[in-house]
Design a protein around this motif. Structure first.
Motif, PDB file in Angstrom:
ATOM      1  N   ILE A 187       0.851  -1.186   0.000  1.00  0.00           N
ATOM      2  CA  ILE A 187       0.000   0.000   0.000  1.00  0.00           C
ATOM      3  C   ILE A 187       0.893   1.245   0.000  1.00  0.00           C
ATOM      4  N   PRO A 188       0.977   1.951  -1.124  1.00  0.00           N
ATOM      5  CA  PRO A 188       1.885   3.118  -1.203  1.00  0.00           C
ATOM      6  C   PRO A 188       1.529   4.182  -0.170  1.00  0.00           C
ATOM      7  N   GLY A 189       2.543   4.677   0.533  1.00  0.00           N
ATOM      8  CA  GLY A 189       2.366   5.770   1.470  1.00  0.00           C
ATOM      9  C   GLY A 189       1.750   5.396   2.794  1.00  0.00           C
ATOM     10  N   ALA A 190       1.297   4.166   2.954  1.00  0.00           N
ATOM     11  CA  ALA A 190       0.604   3.771   4.191  1.00  0.00           C
ATOM     12  C   ALA A 190       1.608   3.401   5.274  1.00  0.00           C
ATOM     13  N   SER A 191       1.333   3.860   6.495  1.00  0.00           N
ATOM     14  CA  SER A 191       2.119   3.458   7.648  1.00  0.00           C
ATOM     15  C   SER A 191       1.476   2.223   8.279  1.00  0.00           C
ATOM     16  N   HIS A 192       1.779   1.963   9.546  1.00  0.00           N
ATOM     17  CA  HIS A 192       1.264   0.753  10.191  1.00  0.00           C
ATOM     18  C   HIS A 192      -0.258   0.765  10.263  1.00  0.00           C
ATOM     19  N   GLY A 193      -0.842   1.937  10.460  1.00  0.00           N
ATOM     20  CA  GLY A 193      -2.296   2.057  10.462  1.00  0.00           C
ATOM     21  C   GLY A 193      -2.819   2.193   9.045  1.00  0.00           C
ATOM     22  N   ILE A 194      -2.880   1.092   8.341  1.00  0.00           N
ATOM     23  CA  ILE A 194      -3.230   1.117   6.915  1.00  0.00           C
ATOM     24  C   ILE A 194      -4.572   1.803   6.687  1.00  0.00           C
ATOM     25  N   ALA A 195      -5.526   1.559   7.554  1.00  0.00           N
ATOM     26  CA  ALA A 195      -6.892   2.031   7.326  1.00  0.00           C
ATOM     27  C   ALA A 195      -7.103   3.480   7.753  1.00  0.00           C
ATOM     28  N   ALA A 196      -6.026   4.260   7.920  1.00  0.00           N
ATOM     29  CA  ALA A 196      -6.173   5.656   8.329  1.00  0.00           C
ATOM     30  C   ALA A 196      -6.918   6.479   7.287  1.00  0.00           C
ATOM     31  N   LYS A 197      -6.815   6.111   6.035  1.00  0.00           N
ATOM     32  CA  LYS A 197      -7.579   6.758   4.972  1.00  0.00           C
ATOM     33  C   LYS A 197      -8.715   5.826   4.549  1.00  0.00           C
ATOM     34  N   PRO A 198      -9.907   6.380   4.294  1.00  0.00           N
ATOM     35  CA  PRO A 198     -11.037   5.512   3.931  1.00  0.00           C
ATOM     36  C   PRO A 198     -10.752   4.599   2.745  1.00  0.00           C
ATOM     37  N   SER A 199     -10.107   5.119   1.711  1.00  0.00           N
ATOM     38  CA  SER A 199      -9.865   4.284   0.527  1.00  0.00           C
ATOM     39  C   SER A 199      -8.901   3.148   0.837  1.00  0.00           C
ATOM     40  N   ARG A 200      -7.991   3.376   1.791  1.00  0.00           N
ATOM     41  CA  ARG A 200      -7.058   2.296   2.155  1.00  0.00           C
ATOM     42  C   ARG A 200      -7.769   1.206   2.930  1.00  0.00           C
ATOM     43  N   LEU A 201      -8.763   1.576   3.739  1.00  0.00           N
ATOM     44  CA  LEU A 201      -9.560   0.551   4.408  1.00  0.00           C
ATOM     45  C   LEU A 201     -10.245  -0.328   3.366  1.00  0.00           C
ATOM     46  N   ILE A 202     -10.772   0.316   2.316  1.00  0.00           N
ATOM     47  CA  ILE A 202     -11.422  -0.443   1.236  1.00  0.00           C
ATOM     48  C   ILE A 202     -10.417  -1.345   0.538  1.00  0.00           C
ATOM     49  N   GLN A 203      -9.237  -0.795   0.222  1.00  0.00           N
ATOM     50  CA  GLN A 203      -8.213  -1.603  -0.437  1.00  0.00           C
ATOM     51  C   GLN A 203      -7.809  -2.799   0.419  1.00  0.00           C
ATOM     52  N   LYS A 204      -7.691  -2.557   1.724  1.00  0.00           N
ATOM     53  CA  LYS A 204      -7.285  -3.635   2.625  1.00  0.00           C
ATOM     54  C   LYS A 204      -8.300  -4.768   2.616  1.00  0.00           C
ATOM     55  N   VAL A 205      -9.563  -4.442   2.900  1.00  0.00           N
ATOM     56  CA  VAL A 205     -10.590  -5.483   2.963  1.00  0.00           C
ATOM     57  C   VAL A 205     -10.818  -6.096   1.590  1.00  0.00           C
ATOM     58  N   GLY A 206     -10.818  -5.256   0.548  1.00  0.00           N
ATOM     59  CA  GLY A 206     -11.055  -5.767  -0.800  1.00  0.00           C
ATOM     60  C   GLY A 206     -10.018  -6.782  -1.231  1.00  0.00           C
ATOM     61  N   ASN A 207      -8.765  -6.523  -0.928  1.00  0.00           N
ATOM     62  CA  ASN A 207      -7.719  -7.465  -1.313  1.00  0.00           C
ATOM     63  C   ASN A 207      -7.748  -8.738  -0.477  1.00  0.00           C
ATOM     64  N   ILE A 208      -8.089  -8.602   0.811  1.00  0.00           N
ATOM     65  CA  ILE A 208      -8.220  -9.802   1.645  1.00  0.00           C
ATOM     66  C   ILE A 208      -9.315 -10.711   1.094  1.00  0.00           C
ATOM     67  N   LEU A 209     -10.480 -10.151   0.823  1.00  0.00           N
ATOM     68  CA  LEU A 209     -11.590 -10.960   0.326  1.00  0.00           C
ATOM     69  C   LEU A 209     -11.308 -11.487  -1.078  1.00  0.00           C
ATOM     70  N   ALA A 210     -10.623 -10.695  -1.890  1.00  0.00           N
ATOM     71  CA  ALA A 210     -10.296 -11.164  -3.241  1.00  0.00           C
ATOM     72  C   ALA A 210      -9.411 -12.401  -3.194  1.00  0.00           C
ATOM     73  N   TRP A 211      -8.448 -12.393  -2.259  1.00  0.00           N
ATOM     74  CA  TRP A 211      -7.565 -13.557  -2.115  1.00  0.00           C
ATOM     75  C   TRP A 211      -8.352 -14.770  -1.630  1.00  0.00           C
ATOM     76  N   PHE A 212      -9.232 -14.577  -0.682  1.00  0.00           N
ATOM     77  CA  PHE A 212     -10.030 -15.693  -0.182  1.00  0.00           C
ATOM     78  C   PHE A 212     -10.982 -16.211  -1.260  1.00  0.00           C
ATOM     79  N   GLU A 213     -11.570 -15.308  -2.015  1.00  0.00           N
ATOM     80  CA  GLU A 213     -12.475 -15.730  -3.084  1.00  0.00           C
ATOM     81  C   GLU A 213     -11.757 -16.635  -4.078  1.00  0.00           C
ATOM     82  N   ARG A 214     -10.518 -16.343  -4.339  1.00  0.00           N
ATOM     83  CA  ARG A 214      -9.766 -17.152  -5.298  1.00  0.00           C
ATOM     84  C   ARG A 214      -9.647 -18.606  -4.844  1.00  0.00           C
ATOM     85  N   TYR A 215      -9.584 -18.815  -3.526  1.00  0.00           N
ATOM     86  CA  TYR A 215      -9.319 -20.159  -3.016  1.00  0.00           C
ATOM     87  C   TYR A 215     -10.524 -20.816  -2.343  1.00  0.00           C
ATOM     88  N   ARG A 216     -11.698 -20.228  -2.494  1.00  0.00           N
ATOM     89  CA  ARG A 216     -12.898 -20.902  -2.014  1.00  0.00           C
ATOM     90  C   ARG A 216     -13.184 -22.113  -2.891  1.00  0.00           C
TER      91      ARG A 216
END
Length: 690
Positions: free
Chosen positions: A652-681
């Motif tokens: 995540i470019p520019g993100a520190s340890h608190g990735i979800a400090a920006k709303p769009s980064r929270l979306i990117q975080k959850v979206g990528n987690i679920l995308a990875w899980f969807e691939r392996y369901r």
């Protein structure tokens, strides 16, 4: 394009949802969508007006255009009426503080492009800008006579240089940037990056106008909560004013600085750190937190009062065995109300000056929007009424008040317009017994909207960080989004978590990870035993300390279909010498310096188990993370690739340890987690071949 290629980032379908908030057939959704992140509002920083009949608070909301949190000041009567904006046209409002006489309100605003100190006159509604600082003010406090303000502000120092013989550059020449010289222990910090030369210092400013006068100096920080003495002649603060302060992260005493002579005097000399000093309204006592430092990784501080000027001290909360949070003096100076963590909740209690603690029937929270951590704020009126931010698993923080008899009334409904028409995930407690020693482990389970007991669902185990932190049955946008996408989500407080006392927290002292892993597997077993969980579609994720335990778990078991390891520690040896807080980690989390205990650190490093890993694994970390540097993720990623394990990395470019400090980064975080899980369901795995 197949799922494998599309979902490593935000897919076209997801971007469409972000833009329009509609499903493919143009029907309006009845469950939470990614773009709902930008609809969140929540209450913070409550305080009472002079008459105790009006409550003011900072209302925080998400701005989709600037991708940040905005803040404005609102007011509401204690009967729930007259809910209206108070300061909404002065930029973002921070740190509002009402003067003791109730006539003036000090606040920080970025209205003019930089954070400056302003004053609002309550009778006329007029405002005045008080400062033109290069650095924003913090820790604002009024003098008892309401005529002066004290605050802290970063004060730059002349940068150190080593080589002073650099020749002059010819006019028009383009040379490389000048080398940066570092000769300090504390040289970078997560969220701030590489630190500039200088420290926070204490200033005082007359409200009638003028120039802020610097009171403290020295090559050490003078920051944190400030408190005036009863006569207004001294300002109390906590800090470590020794030259080697950075090598002693939990060392601090209470000092006071004279507002006229600038003389600094040490007030406490107790072993262990003191913090957050607050003088009682009558000026006779000083309250502060104090920690009996035994070099344990988990230690609870006590609330202490000191009689002024004698210095006699009384420890008020020694028998509580819980983490102490914010505290406030009662108006009559005869008691204090304080927050403490207990079993995944933040609760309030009252203590007399003799240490008689009475627990109140008030639970606060609602301000940890990403994951279900403990949180919350409160304020105390002169008549004993308490205002607080509410704790609700289905809503971010609203405002409520509890009267002297303990009756609570919720005053606001800040998210009904955004969430009231949606089906959210129901949250229930999940009782768990630890197989290691039969301890009770608190856990919670969220069910997808429109949950059908006749169907089976994939499950996500979400692990908290810390590791000395606590989850609870709190609102979490990440949990709710996971559930909205069809997953049962489970989270818990394994051994080592805060809010259960020092003995429970220190079960992992110099032994992390260890049996906390087995606690987590017991949580999974308890969730599966309830039925309706597809055992072929179990997933695991966690961030920071949760990333450590996720990586450790997949080195111990193959039961999970896929894993997302977020901002982890993979190798304790490299972490100890690259993390920003390395003096703390090496002294409190490790039994010795890294090179002295290399075998111990390796035995607890997830990297030591990488040869066992078969679980498809995604690494997810901010590129500007200095708490658990991205080099930790890179080590694990490269090791997994060498092992032939299906793996990928999201940076995540520019993100520190608190990735979800920006709303769009929270979306990117959850979206990528679920995308990875969807691939392996397993029930969707055929999609990969499309």
């Amino acid at each position: 394009m197949g799922i494998k290629r599309t979902w490593l980032g935000l897919s076209a379908a997801l971007l469409s949802t972000l833009t329009y908030g509609q499903t493919k057939d143009n029907a309006l959704p009845d469950t939470l969508q990614y773009n709902d992140v930008f609809n969140i509002e929540y209450a913070s920083s409550p305080f009472f007006g002079q008459d105790d009949e009006t409550l003011y608070y900072v209302r925080r909301s998400m701005d989709i255009m600037s991708d940040r949190t905005l803040s404005s000041l609102w007011q509401i009567d204690l009967d729930g009426n007259a809910h209206r904006p108070f300061l909404t046209d002065k930029g973002n409002i921070y740190q509002p503080v009402l003067s003791p006489d109730g006539t003036k309100l000090a606040f920080v605003s970025d209205h003019g492009g930089s954070a400056q100190l302003y004053v609002h006159y309550m009778d006329s509604g007029l405002q005045a800008k008080l400062t033109n600082l290069q650095e924003g003010p913090s820790n604002i406090v009024w003098s008892p006579d309401s005529e002066q303000l004290a605050f802290t502000a970063f004060t730059p120092a002349q940068p150190e240089t080593l080589f002073k013989g650099m020749p002059g550059k010819p006019e028009g020449a383009k040379w490389a940037e000048t080398a940066k010289y570092i000769e300090r222990t504390e040289y970078r910090s997560d969220g701030a990056g590489y630190l500039r030369d200088g420290h926070s210092q204490i200033y005082i400013l007359p409200v009638a106008g003028g120039t802020a006068r610097q009171l403290t100096t020295g090559d050490y920080p003078n920051s944190g909560n400030l408190s005036f003495s009863g006569d207004g002649k001294w300002i109390y603060f906590a800090g470590d004013r020794a030259e080697n302060y950075a090598l002693h992260p939990l060392r601090s005493d209470v000092f006071r600085v004279n507002t006229t002579s600038r003389k600094v005097e040490q007030v406490t000399t107790v072993e262990g750190p003191e913090g957050n000093p607050k003088v009682s309204p009558d000026g006779k006592y000083l309250a502060f937190t104090q920690l009996n430092d035994r070099k344990k990784s988990y230690q609870n501080s006590d609330l202490v009062i000191m009689k002024l000027p004698s210095g006699n001290m009384t420890r008020l909360t020694s028998d509580l065995d819980r983490s102490i949070g914010a505290f406030e003096w009662a108006d009559d100076s005869r008691s204090l109300v304080f927050a403490y963590q207990d079993k995944g909740q933040t609760r309030l209690a009252r203590t007399s000056l003799k240490g008689k603690v009475s627990k109140l029937d008030v639970t606060i929270g609602g301000q940890s929007l990403g994951r279900p951590y403990t949180s919350g704020e409160f304020a105390l009126a002169s008549d004993g009424t308490i205002a607080y931010t509410t704790d609700d698993p289905l809503r971010p923080a609203d405002l409520a008040v509890a009267d002297k008899k303990g009756k609570s009334t919720v005053l606001t409904q800040l998210n009904e317009d955004a969430f009231g028409h949606l089906n959210l995930a129901n949250v229930e407690s999940l009782p768990v017994k630890a197989s290691v020693d039969d301890r009770d482990i608190d856990a919670w389970i969220a069910y997808p909207p429109n949950y059908d007991k006749n169907k089976s669902y994939p499950m996500i185990l979400e692990i908290h960080g810390g590791p000395h932190a606590a989850y609870g049955p709190h609102f979490s946008m990440e949990i709710q989004l996971m559930a909205a996408n069809g997953y049962v989500v489970v989270w818990s407080n394994p051994r080592g978590s805060s809010s259960y006392g020092e003995e429970f927290g220190n079960l992992i002292h110099h032994n992390y990870p260890s049996d906390d892993y087995q606690d987590l597997m017991d949580v999974v077993d308890a969730a599966v035993a309830k039925g309706n969980i597809d055992k072929d579609n179990l997933f695991i994720t966690g961030g920071s300390g949760g990333g450590v335990l996720t990586a450790w778990s997949i080195g111990k078991t193959d039961r999970f279909s896929a894993a997302v390891v977020a901002k982890p520690v993979i190798n304790w040896m490299s972490f100890a010498l690259t993390a920003d807080a390395y003096p703390y980690f090496s002294q409190y989390w490790m039994p010795g310096k890294p090179w002295e205990v290399a075998d111990h650190l390796w035995e607890h490093s997830p990297l030591s188990l990488v040869g066992n890993v078969k679980t498809p694994t995604l690494l997810l970390t901010g590129e500007s993370d200095y708490r658990t540097p991205i080099s930790e993720s890179e080590q694990f990623y490269q090791a997994l690739r060498l092992q032939g394990v299906e793996s990928a990395m999201v940076r995540i470019p520019g993100a520190s340890h608190g990735i979800a400090a920006k709303p769009s980064r929270l979306i990117q975080k959850v979206g990528n987690i679920l995308a990875w899980f969807e691939r392996y369901r397993s029930d969707k795995r055929s999609d990969k071949s499309e």
